[in-house]
Design an enzyme around this catalytic site. Structure first.
Site, mmCIF file in Angstrom:
data_model
loop_
_atom_site.group_PDB
_atom_site.id
_atom_site.type_symbol
_atom_site.label_atom_id
_atom_site.label_comp_id
_atom_site.label_asym_id
_atom_site.label_seq_id
_atom_site.Cartn_x
_atom_site.Cartn_y
_atom_site.Cartn_z
ATOM 1 C CB CYS A 10 45.780 39.391 37.083
ATOM 2 S SG CYS A 10 46.383 38.062 36.021
ATOM 3 C CG ASN A 13 51.417 36.811 33.721
ATOM 4 O OD1 ASN A 13 52.488 36.453 33.286
ATOM 5 N ND2 ASN A 13 50.742 37.790 33.152
ATOM 6 C CB CYS A 15 42.703 35.026 33.139
ATOM 7 S SG CYS A 15 42.463 33.315 33.553
ATOM 8 N NE ARG A 16 41.973 38.876 36.819
ATOM 9 C CZ ARG A 16 41.965 39.175 38.115
ATOM 10 N NH1 ARG A 16 41.146 40.109 38.571
ATOM 11 N NH2 ARG A 16 42.774 38.553 38.950
ATOM 12 C CB SER A 17 47.983 40.384 33.641
ATOM 13 O OG SER A 17 48.411 39.087 33.926
ATOM 14 C CG ASP A 127 40.850 35.322 38.416
ATOM 15 O OD1 ASP A 127 40.807 34.900 37.243
ATOM 16 O OD2 ASP A 127 41.706 34.958 39.243
#
Length: 159
Positions: A10, A13, A15-17, A127
Site C-alpha cells: 500500500c 505500509n 495500515c492495509r499492507s 485507505d
C-alpha cells in the site's frame, strides 16, 4: 510444489499492507502452507515504524498480532516475490510502472488483492488512515480477510 512468496503493498505500509500480511500469515499457518509473506509501502513515511494503532487494534479484535516494521518496496522485491498484491488502483499502477522496466527479466505477478473478491464494489481496499473512525479499518480487515482466503483457495494447489 514450491512455496509461494507474496508481498502486500500500500502507500505507506502502516495500515492495509501490514494488516494483509498478518491476515495471510494466519491463514497460511491454518492451512499449513510454507508460503513466505511480507508487506511494504511505496513511500518512506513509515519505514522503521510499527503499524498504525488502529490497525493493531482491529487485528487484536480478531485474535491476530503483528511484529511488522514498516519498509519501502525495493526493486529486488519484483524478483524475490511471486505475487505483489496492491490494495488499490493507484498502488497497482505505480507498481506496474516500477516493474515494466524489468519486463525482460523475471518479474512478480502484480495484481490487486481485491480481485479475489467476487463483488466488484469491494475490489478496491480503500485507505482507512484518514478516516475518523475505526470502522474503516474494520471494513478493510473484512475485505482483506475475504481476499486472502480466496487467494489461498485459488493458489493452494496450482502454484
Amino acid at each position: 510444489m514450491k512455496p509461494l512468496k507474496i508481498q502486500f503493498v500500500c502507500i505507506g505500509n502502516t495500515c492495509r499492507s501490514p494488516m494483509a500480511e498478518s491476515v495471510m500469515r494466519h491463514w497460511v499457518k491454518e492451512y499449513d502452507l510454507s508460503w513466505n509473506i511480507d508487506s511494504a509501502g511505496l513511500r518512506t513515511w513509515n519505514v522503521g515504524r510499527k503499524p498504525d494503532e488502529r490497525c493493531i487494534k482491529v487485528l487484536a479484535e480478531n485474535g491476530l498480532t503483528t511484529e511488522h516494521v514498516g519498509r519501502k518496496i525495493d526493486l529486488m522485491d519484483f524478483y524475490n516475490y511471486d505475487y505483489i498484491l496492491a490494495m488499490d488502483e493507484h498502488n497497482l499502477r505505480e507498481l506496474q510502472t516500477l516493474c515494466k522496466d524489468e519486463s525482460q527479466q523475471r518479474c512478480a505477478k502484480v495484481e490487486l488483492l481485491g480481485k479475489y473478491i467476487d463483488r466488484e464494489e469491494d475490489q478496491i481496499i480503500n485507505d482507512p488512515y484518514f478516516g475518523n473512525s475505526i470502522g474503516s479499518f474494520r471494513c478493510a480487515f473484512l475485505q482483506i480477510t475475504e481476499s486472502c482466503q480466496n487467494f489461498i483457495a485459488a493458489h493452494m494447489y496450482t502454484d
